[in-house]
Design an enzyme around this catalytic site. Structure first.
Site, PDB file in Angstrom:
ATOM      1  N   THR A   9      45.228  44.864  30.375  1.00 19.60           N
ATOM      2  CA  THR A   9      44.510  43.764  31.044  1.00 19.60           C
ATOM      3  C   THR A   9      43.094  43.650  30.473  1.00 19.60           C
ATOM      4  OG1 THR A   9      43.569  45.052  32.890  1.00 19.60           O
ATOM      5  CG2 THR A   9      45.808  44.203  33.189  1.00 19.60           C
ATOM      6  N   SER A  13      38.375  41.056  24.949  1.00 21.58           N
ATOM      7  CA  SER A  13      37.077  41.482  24.382  1.00 21.58           C
ATOM      8  C   SER A  13      36.834  42.952  24.710  1.00 21.58           C
ATOM      9  CB  SER A  13      35.926  40.634  24.952  1.00 21.58           C
ATOM     10  OG  SER A  13      35.781  40.881  26.341  1.00 21.58           O
ATOM     11  N   TYR A 164      30.291  46.798  43.047  1.00 23.42           N
ATOM     12  CA  TYR A 164      30.915  47.409  41.864  1.00 23.42           C
ATOM     13  C   TYR A 164      31.335  48.849  42.168  1.00 23.42           C
ATOM     14  CZ  TYR A 164      31.738  48.631  36.977  1.00 23.42           C
ATOM     15  OH  TYR A 164      32.313  49.033  35.789  1.00 23.42           O
TER      16      TYR A 164
END
Length: 280
Positions: A9, A13, A164
């Site tokens: 996944t 980049s 996060y």
């Protein structure tokens, strides 16, 4: 890795692309899972050129949409009868609070719930492999994390670090609970911290916000390939074949923060996640 089917996944980049190229060089048949068809096609061309392999394929999936994940996994099962390695590498850092199409704060929604659903939907294919491997890219940021069961979408007092860290702690708790559930099967599951890596994570694609800071710090970061090395090791090495429920830094198993290895917390998060994605 020759002939093994590997799904990555966030493969368009950074570490995802570096992982794709290296595993393809080792002979794996890599499926690049990307949200954007346009960015994915550019990355696919790059990956084929850098690896010298023409059999790398691109499939699109938006990890911020449960419907998209289910459409993707149905299409994947039409094409493949088994999956040898799943690398849950995609991740977002949302500087401003944003929500997924299902109404979740984007970091818990994509980094955790998206991968939770994707993995569960692909489990039967992983169990058909001679030795299935699941690799979850977490972060040392998990140490600062807490699962906010009273407000998982951080509607009160949002900040990027809080969101996060919560999602990265969730990655490890998910890994540990899944390893427990898969005990006795041919499927292993591990998590890792890639180090501080120079990728585009945290840079706003629309406004470009975050680019200057990124440029200043880049010399101090690892390259995407350096960051991808542990995932590549876990995906391909014979040594890692029987390791499960562990957390790795620089291809070595290390201790997580104590809350990340709390089995009650892992079981509670699993039950909550199952409810959110309506796992049947």
């Amino acid at each position: 890795m020759t002939g093994k089917v590997v799904a990555v996944t966030g493969a368009n980049s950074g570490m995802g692309l570096a992982t794709t190229v290296e595993l393809a060089k080792q002979g794996a048949h890599v499926v690049m899972i990307c949200r954007s068809k346009e960015r994915g096609e550019r990355a696919l061309e790059q990956a084929r050129n850098q690896s010298g392999r023409s059999d790398i394929v691109l499939m699109t999936c938006d990890l911020g949409s449960f419907a998209s994940i289910r459409t993707f996994t149905a299409a994947f099962k039409q094409k493949y009868s088994q999956l040898d390695v799943l690398i849950n590498n995609a991740g977002v850092v949302a500087l401003k609070r944003s929500i997924t199409s299902d109404g979740f704060e984007s970091q818990i929604g994509i980094n955790h719930l998206g991968h939770f659903l994707l993995t569960n939907e692909l489990l039967d294919l992983l169990q058909r492999a001679p030795q299935g491997r699941i690799i979850n890219v977490s972060s040392g940021a998990h140490k600062a994390g807490r699962i906010h069961f009273d407000d998982p979408n951080l509607t009160r007092g949002y900040n990027v670090a809080k969101g996060y860290a919560q999602s990265k702690l969730a990655n490890i708790l998910f890994t540990n609970e899944l390893a427990k559930r898969l005990a006795g099967t041919r499927v292993t599951v591990n998590s890792l911290h890639p180090g501080a890596v120079a990728t585009n994570i945290g840079v706003d694609r629309k406004s470009g916000f975050g680019k200057t800071v990124h440029k200043l710090l880049k010399p101090f970061f690892r390259t995407p390939l350096e960051g991808a090395k542990t995932a590549i090791y876990l995906a391909s090495s014979d040594e890692a074949a029987n390791l499960t429920g562990q957390y790795f830094i620089d291809s070595k198993s290390v201790q997580t923060a104590s809350k990340a290895s709390n089995p009650e917390l892992a079981a509670k998060l699993w039950a909550w996640s199952e409810q959110q994605v309506k796992l049947t």
